[in-house]
Design an enzyme around this catalytic site. Structure first.
Site, PDB file in Angstrom:
ATOM      1  N   LYS A  37       0.594 -13.444   3.194  1.00 60.94           N
ATOM      2  CA  LYS A  37      -0.792 -13.192   3.596  1.00 60.94           C
ATOM      3  C   LYS A  37      -1.753 -13.590   2.470  1.00 60.94           C
ATOM      4  O   LYS A  37      -2.742 -14.273   2.704  1.00 60.94           O
ATOM      5  CB  LYS A  37      -0.980 -11.715   3.950  1.00 60.94           C
ATOM      6  CG  LYS A  37      -0.237 -11.287   5.199  1.00 60.94           C
ATOM      7  CD  LYS A  37      -0.648  -9.900   5.664  1.00 60.94           C
ATOM      8  CE  LYS A  37      -0.222  -8.815   4.710  1.00 60.94           C
ATOM      9  NZ  LYS A  37       1.229  -8.602   4.647  1.00 60.94           N
ATOM     10  N   CYS A  65      -7.630   6.531   6.257  1.00 58.70           N
ATOM     11  CA  CYS A  65      -6.313   6.197   5.686  1.00 58.70           C
ATOM     12  C   CYS A  65      -6.004   6.930   4.387  1.00 58.70           C
ATOM     13  O   CYS A  65      -4.828   7.186   4.098  1.00 58.70           O
ATOM     14  CB  CYS A  65      -6.176   4.692   5.488  1.00 58.70           C
ATOM     15  SG  CYS A  65      -7.466   3.924   4.505  1.00 58.70           S
ATOM     16  N   MET A  66      -7.003   7.265   3.573  1.00 56.92           N
ATOM     17  CA  MET A  66      -6.713   7.793   2.242  1.00 56.92           C
ATOM     18  C   MET A  66      -7.303   9.170   1.962  1.00 56.92           C
ATOM     19  O   MET A  66      -7.060   9.739   0.900  1.00 56.92           O
ATOM     20  CB  MET A  66      -7.254   6.827   1.165  1.00 56.92           C
ATOM     21  CG  MET A  66      -6.689   5.427   1.245  1.00 56.92           C
ATOM     22  SD  MET A  66      -4.889   5.376   1.375  1.00 56.92           S
ATOM     23  CE  MET A  66      -4.408   6.386   0.006  1.00 56.92           C
ATOM     24  N   MET A 125       0.378   5.858   4.534  1.00 53.58           N
ATOM     25  CA  MET A 125      -0.224   6.468   5.727  1.00 53.58           C
ATOM     26  C   MET A 125       0.665   7.501   6.424  1.00 53.58           C
ATOM     27  O   MET A 125       0.158   8.391   7.105  1.00 53.58           O
ATOM     28  CB  MET A 125      -0.627   5.392   6.736  1.00 53.58           C
ATOM     29  CG  MET A 125      -1.513   4.321   6.176  1.00 53.58           C
ATOM     30  SD  MET A 125      -2.822   4.969   5.143  1.00 53.58           S
ATOM     31  CE  MET A 125      -3.224   3.520   4.194  1.00 53.58           C
ATOM     32  N   GLY A 130      -4.024   1.343   1.360  1.00 57.53           N
ATOM     33  CA  GLY A 130      -3.809   0.286   2.330  1.00 57.53           C
ATOM     34  C   GLY A 130      -4.793  -0.856   2.242  1.00 57.53           C
ATOM     35  O   GLY A 130      -4.515  -1.958   2.708  1.00 57.53           O
ATOM     36  N   GLN A 131      -5.970  -0.600   1.668  1.00 57.98           N
ATOM     37  CA  GLN A 131      -7.004  -1.627   1.605  1.00 57.98           C
ATOM     38  C   GLN A 131      -7.261  -2.029   0.148  1.00 57.98           C
ATOM     39  O   GLN A 131      -7.031  -1.237  -0.772  1.00 57.98           O
ATOM     40  CB  GLN A 131      -8.301  -1.118   2.232  1.00 57.98           C
ATOM     41  CG  GLN A 131      -8.143  -0.770   3.710  1.00 57.98           C
ATOM     42  CD  GLN A 131      -9.469  -0.395   4.327  1.00 57.98           C
ATOM     43  OE1 GLN A 131     -10.210  -1.239   4.807  1.00 57.98           O
ATOM     44  NE2 GLN A 131      -9.789   0.879   4.317  1.00 57.98           N
TER      45      GLN A 131
END
Length: 795
Positions: free
Chosen positions: A80, A170-171, A337, A374-375
């Site tokens: 990616k 998410c966090m 997550m 996640g980001q």
């Protein structure tokens, strides 16, 4: 080029994953080629923070390679990151500002027309409905400078705390876990602990697919040191679980009992670190403080045999996990997550921290409790700049009178400007969003930046109407499910077209320099924020409104690091000039330009805050001279971390006779979030072109389902129809669906639960009760779906 999934995984540095199934990892995973220049930066995707070099030729980005000096990835990239540049030149890029007309169609507008329109609407709503009627919803993909600017505009300019970002989804539970245990957000240690750990505990994280470069480091540690133990606690036997020495299979949401049971076994076998406990911890339920013996008495109820009946995790596996964790000498836990997206996410985080505290597996090399993000900029951008409804820069609460006064002084605004009352958390914010004709919806307008809530929110049916009825402004690079509901769409520049800072999971901030000009009329988000401020009479508050994005970024960064100077999160020593020179970025706390950054917090000799006079004075801290470990942000000013007494509590929704299956969702290695970028990279899109539902063979047999059949997955909130994949990866009774697919019938978030954790307000994406029904045999489905027509309908 055609590519199979196996070829894809092999080509990726998920080479880590490939290694797990017997494929050798490549020695290097980066591109070479003829370019005019290489520009240092950070990867655009997950929170690992891989360092990259961006190749530019003839004014276009044509290649990306790993930065071998980066401390995060040492030159390796997953596919990616390697192919991210293909997003930039895609023909679907949004090219011009657009305003929706009375006939429902978008019409091209000039920037002045679009910005004047947005500003006039915001002024109208402020005057008619009050300062909290206009909300901002940002992203862990915005640059730090962008999040800081929008946060300042709303809280300092509008006097409104209606500021949220998708890291809430998410966090937030990880934030709550760190603050309630240690007094301060973000990990104690760093990725470098992986190479020193003797036991690695992976919980609620399919690391091999979601953080492949981190998984590569774990794999390398195991390959070089076969005695290192890998424990995986997951409902699915993923590629991550396949490399484990020990798998702890659990029903979703039941692992709280497993963690307590591990603690029971550790105490029962006297594997605790008594000295560490006595010197550095306290036992609490949030109201009272107790003895450690009380804690031992509390966890006694979680005997492994009883916990096995509750969770389906074998008792013997729990005992072995407890032994390895406690006796390895250095144990590190990593999660994401699966632990956070729960109605008891904060508690789950607390219980992991408990295991580290009672065994002394914290504040020493190789030992840490580490939340993966996640980001790419959830930590640096949203958490650290305080771009959430209850926070201010430095991750300090808006309810803190002293800190609010400090920020007002630094921002040059009148005392009392910042609202001491927190705004709405994300789910409440979207639940409160609606049209002017709805008196039950107090938020009438919203600006979203770099996120796609019309696909990513759980229980979507509940929130779509509000987005459609309200005045919605969307900043993005492509048409998305959210632009389908928007009134104004503003074309954004990609990271390599504007530059800026990302802060990754290990407290490390890295600067990406601008590589090329944005295409057509796309603009940096920070410019858009500053132009809106200018039109609303707030030019002095946001003075960085020039066209030079790097100049604007530097002004915002310099102010941000000044505002947060002398805090436990300080990056005051990480000036823009220094970030340009540093090959691998800088980890906070970094209080001065001559400080190298901090590998591990709370340890004398490693953490500069022990002797930083500005910090000690600002926060009234007195650290004993003989303290080797000291949790200096402890709210009681005793330097102790909390061992929590948390009762067992099941998920908000569990299977019953009507909805007999657990549903859990997640990522696959090829796709990222809602697929708006990765689905436009041909090699990636072909490798994983659509969503599916994963079903255990025993369950499939009961419903006469075979691989390829179309299956209805339905909860009390919504439904999806997906092709089946019959596999033993998931345990019987548990279904898994990846959530990247944009095809309307396969958008699984219509099915997910939006119940939130009472502490973090993070929704329970990971657990829903559902039922299934075979709809038909295999049919040809549309794959590689992306939204291309800006005027297409949300259907």
């Amino acid at each position: 080029m055609n590519i199979s999934r196996r070829q894809f995984i092999k080509a990726s540095a998920a080479a880590a994953t490939a290694a797990a199934i017997g494929v050798s990892a490549p020695k290097k995973s980066y591109a070479e080629g003829g370019v005019d220049k290489w520009v240092k930066g950070a990867c655009r995707f997950c929170g690992t923070g891989c360092g990259v070099y961006v190749g530019v030729k003839d004014g276009k980005v044509v290649s990306i390679k790993g930065n071998p000096k980066a401390k995060t990835n040492f030159g390796f990239l997953c596919v990616k990151g390697f192919l991210a540049y293909k997003v930039m030149n895609h023909p679907d890029r949004l090219k011009y500002p657009m305003i929706r007309q009375a006939d429902g169609k978008f019409k091209r507008a000039s920037w002045d027309e679009a910005l004047d329109y947005v500003a006039s609407k915001f002024k109208y709503f402020h005057e008619k409905y009050g300062k909290d009627s206009v909300a901002y919803y940002g992203s862990g993909q915005c640059l730090t400078e962008e999040s800081y600017t929008f946060n300042k505009l709303w809280k300092g300019g509008f006097g409104s705390n209606m500021v949220e970002g998708n890291p809430r989804l998410c966090m937030a539970s990880a934030v709550g876990g760190y603050i309630s245990t240690f007094g301060s957000d973000e990990p104690v240690g760093s990725y470098a602990d992986i190479e020193q750990a003797n036991c690695i505990f992976l919980v609620g994280s399919n690391t091999s697919e979601c953080h492949p470069i981190i998984f590569r480091r774990i794999m390398r540690r195991k390959l070089d040191n076969p005695g290192v133990k890998i424990i995986v606690c997951e409902p699915r036997k993923t590629n991550t679980a396949k490399i484990a020495d020990l798998w702890l299979p659990v029903d979703p949401g039941t692992d709280l009992a497993v963690f307590h049971s591990m603690a029971r076994e550790i105490i029962k076998n006297n594997w605790v670190d008594r000295a560490f406990i006595e010197q550095n911890t306290r036992v609490t339920d949030g109201k009272n403080t107790y003895s450690f013996e009380k804690y031992a008495e509390f966890v006694e109820q979680f005997d492994p045999e009883s916990v096995e009946k509750l969770t389906r995790c074998p008792a013997e596996n729990i005992r072995k996990a407890a032994e390895w964790f406690a006796t390895s000498g250095a144990s590190m836990t990593l999660w994401t997550m699966g632990l956070n997206q729960r109605t008891r996410g904060v508690w789950a985080n607390n219980l992991i921290h408990n295991l580290h505290l009672i065994t002394g597996n914290i504040c020493k090399p190789g030992a840490d409790s580490f939340s993966l993000t996640g980001q790419p900029n959830a930590c640096g951008g949203v958490r650290e700049t305080g771009s959430l409804a209850h926070l201010l820069p430095g991750t300090k609460p808006v309810t803190n009178d002293k800190w609010r006064a400090h920020v007002e002084k630094e921002w040059g605004i009148a005392p009392g400007t910042i609202n001491p009352k927190p705004g709405f958390h994300t789910m409440k914010m979207f639940d409160s969003l609606g049209g002017e004709d709805d008196p039950n919806k107090p938020i009438k307008a919203m600006l979203t930046s770099t996120t796609n809530p019309a696909q990513s929110l759980p229980n979507l049916n509940k929130y779509v109407k509000g987005m459609k009825d309200a005045f919605l402004v969307v900043i993005d690079i492509f048409p998305t499910r959210t632009t389908q509901l928007a009134d104004v769409v503003l074309p954004a520049a990609f990271i390599y077209e504007k530059g800026g800072v990302f802060g990754c999971s290990e407290r490390r901030s890295q600067l990406t320099e601008k590589c090329v000009e944005p295409p057509f009329e796309a603009k940096p988000d920070i410019w858009i924020a500053a132009q809106i401020a200018k039109r609303m009479g707030l030019e002095k508050l946001i003075p960085w409104n020039m066209d030079d994005s790097m100049k604007a970024n530097e002004m915002a960064w310099t102010e941000y690091t000044r505002v947060t100077k002398d805090t436990d999160h300080t990056l005051y020593g990480a000036t823009y000039d220094r970030l340009k020179r540093e090959p691998a970025g800088i980890q906070w706390p970094c209080p001065s330009v001559d400080h190298p950054g901090t590998y591990k917090r709370y340890v004398r000799g490693m953490d500069p805050m022990f002797d930083h006079e500005g910090f000690l004075a600002k926060f009234g801290k007195q650290i004993p001279k003989d303290a080797k470990v000291y949790f200096y942000m402890d709210g009681k000013n005793e330097g102790r971390a909390n061992i929590w007494l948390r009762p067992y509590k099941e998920a908000a929704e569990v299977p019953d006779a009507q909805y007999p299956f657990y549903l859990t969702t997640g990522r696959v290695i090829e796709q990222w979030h809602t697929g708006t970028m990765t689905m436009r990279i041909p090699e990636i899109a072909r490798a994983h072109p659509n969503g599916y539902v994963e079903i255990h063979p025993a369950d499939a047999s009961k419903y006469n389902i075979v691989t390829g059949d179309m299956v209805l997955v339905e909860s009390r909130r919504g439904k999806s129809v997906l092709p089946a994949v019959v596999t033993k990866t998931s345990m019987p009774g548990i279904l898994f669906v990846p959530w990247h697919d944009q095809a309307f019938d396969r958008m699984i978030n219509f099915v997910c639960n939006d119940a939130v954790d009472p502490g973090s307000k993070e929704p329970e994406f990971k657990i829903a009760a559902v039922r299934i029904q075979r709809v038909s045999g295999p049919v040809k489905i549309e794959d590689k779906v992306v939204i291309t027509d800006i005027n297409s309908a949300y259907s």
